[in-house]
Design a protein around this motif. Structure first.
Motif, PDB file in Angstrom:
ATOM      1  N   SER A 133      -3.395  -4.523  14.405  1.00 31.69           N
ATOM      2  CA  SER A 133      -4.435  -3.735  15.145  1.00 31.69           C
ATOM      3  C   SER A 133      -5.944  -4.439  15.116  1.00 31.69           C
ATOM      4  N   GLY A 134      -6.007  -5.135  13.549  1.00 35.05           N
ATOM      5  CA  GLY A 134      -7.409  -5.768  13.691  1.00 35.05           C
ATOM      6  C   GLY A 134      -7.431  -7.177  14.297  1.00 35.05           C
ATOM      7  N   VAL A 135      -6.247  -7.718  14.241  1.00 35.39           N
ATOM      8  CA  VAL A 135      -6.018  -9.192  15.071  1.00 35.39           C
ATOM      9  C   VAL A 135      -6.304  -8.599  16.643  1.00 35.39           C
ATOM     10  N   ASN A 136      -5.613  -7.744  16.846  1.00 37.83           N
ATOM     11  CA  ASN A 136      -5.966  -7.380  18.436  1.00 37.83           C
ATOM     12  C   ASN A 136      -7.560  -7.203  18.888  1.00 37.83           C
ATOM     13  N   LEU A 137      -8.180  -6.453  18.038  1.00 39.08           N
ATOM     14  CA  LEU A 137      -9.614  -6.143  18.154  1.00 39.08           C
ATOM     15  C   LEU A 137     -10.403  -7.232  18.124  1.00 39.08           C
ATOM     16  N   PHE A 138     -10.035  -8.001  17.146  1.00 45.29           N
ATOM     17  CA  PHE A 138     -10.884  -9.386  16.896  1.00 45.29           C
ATOM     18  C   PHE A 138     -10.580 -10.396  18.286  1.00 45.29           C
ATOM     19  N   PHE A 139      -9.495 -10.488  18.585  1.00 45.46           N
ATOM     20  CA  PHE A 139      -9.313 -11.222  19.795  1.00 45.46           C
ATOM     21  C   PHE A 139      -9.832 -10.537  21.181  1.00 45.46           C
ATOM     22  N   LEU A 140      -9.837  -9.250  21.132  1.00 44.54           N
ATOM     23  CA  LEU A 140     -10.500  -8.626  22.214  1.00 44.54           C
ATOM     24  C   LEU A 140     -12.093  -8.913  22.081  1.00 44.54           C
ATOM     25  N   GLY A 141     -12.677  -9.142  21.106  1.00 42.25           N
ATOM     26  CA  GLY A 141     -14.155  -9.556  20.895  1.00 42.25           C
ATOM     27  C   GLY A 141     -14.242 -10.882  21.548  1.00 42.25           C
ATOM     28  N   VAL A 142     -13.320 -11.995  21.092  1.00 34.12           N
ATOM     29  CA  VAL A 142     -13.401 -13.302  21.798  1.00 34.12           C
ATOM     30  C   VAL A 142     -13.384 -13.256  23.259  1.00 34.12           C
ATOM     31  N   VAL A 143     -12.251 -12.669  23.868  1.00 37.24           N
ATOM     32  CA  VAL A 143     -12.408 -12.614  25.341  1.00 37.24           C
ATOM     33  C   VAL A 143     -13.850 -11.805  25.880  1.00 37.24           C
ATOM     34  N   GLY A 144     -14.186 -10.834  25.092  1.00 36.48           N
ATOM     35  CA  GLY A 144     -15.443 -10.492  25.601  1.00 36.48           C
ATOM     36  C   GLY A 144     -16.583 -11.411  25.582  1.00 36.48           C
ATOM     37  N   GLU A 145     -16.358 -12.270  24.445  1.00 36.17           N
ATOM     38  CA  GLU A 145     -17.504 -13.219  24.413  1.00 36.17           C
ATOM     39  C   GLU A 145     -17.682 -14.245  25.742  1.00 36.17           C
ATOM     40  N   TYR A 146     -16.439 -14.617  26.060  1.00 33.85           N
ATOM     41  CA  TYR A 146     -16.073 -15.360  27.323  1.00 33.85           C
ATOM     42  C   TYR A 146     -16.587 -14.693  28.512  1.00 33.85           C
ATOM     43  N   VAL A 147     -16.066 -13.453  28.513  1.00 36.15           N
ATOM     44  CA  VAL A 147     -16.589 -12.490  29.904  1.00 36.15           C
ATOM     45  C   VAL A 147     -18.170 -12.283  29.810  1.00 36.15           C
ATOM     46  N   GLY A 148     -18.658 -12.217  28.585  1.00 37.33           N
ATOM     47  CA  GLY A 148     -20.334 -12.100  28.686  1.00 37.33           C
ATOM     48  C   GLY A 148     -20.899 -13.228  29.020  1.00 37.33           C
ATOM     49  N   ARG A 149     -20.587 -14.387  28.541  1.00 37.55           N
ATOM     50  CA  ARG A 149     -21.023 -15.506  28.978  1.00 37.55           C
ATOM     51  C   ARG A 149     -20.657 -15.928  30.574  1.00 37.55           C
ATOM     52  N   ILE A 150     -19.760 -15.311  30.993  1.00 36.75           N
ATOM     53  CA  ILE A 150     -19.465 -15.496  32.497  1.00 36.75           C
ATOM     54  C   ILE A 150     -20.605 -14.674  33.100  1.00 36.75           C
ATOM     55  N   TYR A 151     -20.765 -13.338  32.692  1.00 36.69           N
ATOM     56  CA  TYR A 151     -21.775 -12.616  33.188  1.00 36.69           C
ATOM     57  C   TYR A 151     -23.120 -13.111  33.230  1.00 36.69           C
ATOM     58  N   ASP A 152     -23.657 -13.691  32.049  1.00 38.29           N
ATOM     59  CA  ASP A 152     -24.939 -14.551  32.096  1.00 38.29           C
ATOM     60  C   ASP A 152     -24.884 -15.473  33.264  1.00 38.29           C
ATOM     61  N   GLU A 153     -23.966 -16.162  33.457  1.00 38.58           N
ATOM     62  CA  GLU A 153     -23.861 -17.260  34.291  1.00 38.58           C
ATOM     63  C   GLU A 153     -24.165 -17.009  35.944  1.00 38.58           C
ATOM     64  N   VAL A 154     -23.349 -15.854  36.078  1.00 38.37           N
ATOM     65  CA  VAL A 154     -23.761 -15.225  37.478  1.00 38.37           C
ATOM     66  C   VAL A 154     -24.723 -14.869  37.681  1.00 38.37           C
ATOM     67  N   LYS A 155     -25.779 -14.307  36.960  1.00 31.08           N
ATOM     68  CA  LYS A 155     -27.058 -13.770  37.241  1.00 31.08           C
ATOM     69  C   LYS A 155     -27.700 -14.854  37.689  1.00 31.08           C
ATOM     70  N   GLN A 156     -27.603 -16.244  37.257  1.00 29.03           N
ATOM     71  CA  GLN A 156     -28.544 -17.248  37.809  1.00 29.03           C
ATOM     72  C   GLN A 156     -29.748 -17.343  37.472  1.00 29.03           C
ATOM     73  N   ARG A 157     -30.439 -16.574  36.525  1.00 25.62           N
ATOM     74  CA  ARG A 157     -31.668 -16.359  35.792  1.00 25.62           C
ATOM     75  C   ARG A 157     -32.052 -17.803  35.762  1.00 25.62           C
ATOM     76  N   PRO A 158     -33.410 -18.167  35.565  1.00 25.37           N
ATOM     77  CA  PRO A 158     -33.987 -19.530  35.209  1.00 25.37           C
ATOM     78  C   PRO A 158     -33.844 -19.550  33.603  1.00 25.37           C
ATOM     79  N   HIS A 159     -33.920 -20.722  33.290  1.00 19.72           N
ATOM     80  CA  HIS A 159     -33.534 -20.955  31.892  1.00 19.72           C
ATOM     81  C   HIS A 159     -34.965 -20.686  31.180  1.00 19.72           C
ATOM     82  N   TYR A 160     -36.200 -20.788  31.795  1.00 20.25           N
ATOM     83  CA  TYR A 160     -37.382 -20.499  31.113  1.00 20.25           C
ATOM     84  C   TYR A 160     -38.376 -20.452  32.349  1.00 20.25           C
TER      85      TYR A 160
END
Length: 312
Positions: free
Chosen positions: A272-299
């Motif tokens: 169960s702990g392993v499942n939650l851990f790798f769910l967080g890993v997948v969430g990290e990739y999804v969060g980065r995709i979310y940041d990319e698609v917003k297309q905000r400037p770097h600065y």
């Protein structure tokens, strides 16, 4: 051949004058006088801004870009690279741990045919636990990344104009310069550089910032964390299948079922702990995709000054 030196700074009031003096002296050793120093102030909250404004009055080759707030080291470095107009661009931090006196040697390596000349850090002055953490990270990244990222190579480097242009064309928001530098390709050469101590102040990278930068490096250049979940799941299936076969054999031959309530609970909690851990890993990739698609400037730039100009 015009050289630009791109430097991000944040709260470096104690060493900003020495930084400009040493970089200016290093550029004086190069042929041609039309070089430039591009310093990006990443929303400093100390006297750095005032010192940079004053330095513009006495340093003709200095350009200073003030960002509207603190966007982070890699974003400020991107701003400096975007602003640099030289035929080659030297990239370094503002704490003087990377000696600007090495720039002429990097320039010679570039003249010998290298598009990218990066510094291999030797003789680091950080505390032993931090040095061990850096060493472990670089070796881990090199072993799992899908491209060859040099070990112990930081941001201190010299890039040809075509390498800079390719770097600037990369759109991602979570930027890890030393990895993107390797991804760009071309002819790359590493030279050993003694890593000095900070000239003044303390590092602005907190433990949280260092971990975030390490994650940017890992998640930007490998899908190994997700594959690790697949491998671990396969191992768990094999172990479960093996135990099931064992239980059936014992039942048929002995007439009893192997006891193991405690083991069952431990295994269940572990998986169960392993499942939650790798769910967080997948969430990290999804969060980065979310940041990319917003297309905000770097600065966002607040103000820009050039040498002998304090009007903005």
């Amino acid at each position: 051949m015009r050289v630009s030196v791109a430097i991000p700074v944040y709260n470096e009031a104690g060493g900003i004058d020495e930084l400009i003096r040493r970089v200016d002296a290093a550029l004086d050793q190069l042929p041609v006088d039309a070089h430039e120093i591009v310093i990006v102030d990443d929303g400093s909250e100390d006297a750095t801004r005032a010192l940079l404004i004053a330095a513009c009055e006495r340093t003709s080759r200095l350009r200073v870009i003030f960002l509207s707030r603190n966007f982070g080291h890699q974003a400020a470095l991107t701003a400096a690279l975007d602003a640099a107009v030289g035929d080659v661009v030297a990239v370094m931090d503002g704490d003087l741990q990377d000696p600007p006196e090495v720039i002429p040697s990097m320039m010679q390596a570039h003249l010998d045919g290298a598009d990218v000349v990066y510094a291999i850090r030797v003789g680091r002055k950080e505390a032993l636990p931090l040095r061990m953490a850096y060493s472990l990270f670089y070796r881990l990244l090199r072993s799992v990344a899908h491209l060859d990222i040099p070990r112990d190579a930081g941001d201190f480097s010299l890039l040809s104009r075509r390498a800079v242009d390719q770097f600037r064309a990369l759109p991602e928001r979570h930027r890890f310069l030393r990895g993107l530098r390797a991804w760009v390709g071309f002819t790359q050469v590493g030279i050993p550089v003694e890593r000095g101590a900070r000239f003044a102040g303390r590092s602005k990278y907190s433990l949280r910032s260092l971990i975030r930068l390490a994650l940017d490096g890992l998640f930007s250049f490998t899908t190994w964390p997700i594959r690790a979940a697949m491998v671990l799941g396969a191992v768990a299936i094999l172990l479960a299948a093996g135990f099931s076969i064992y239980a059936v054999v014992v039942r048929l031959l002995v007439g009893s079922v192997p006891a193991g309530f405690t083991a069952l609970v431990v295994v269940t909690v572990f998986l169960s702990g392993v499942n939650l851990f790798f769910l967080g890993v997948v969430g990290e990739y999804v969060g980065r995709i979310y940041d990319e698609v917003k297309q905000r400037p770097h600065y966002v730039i607040d103000r820009e000054l050039r040498g002998s100009d304090t009007s903005g």
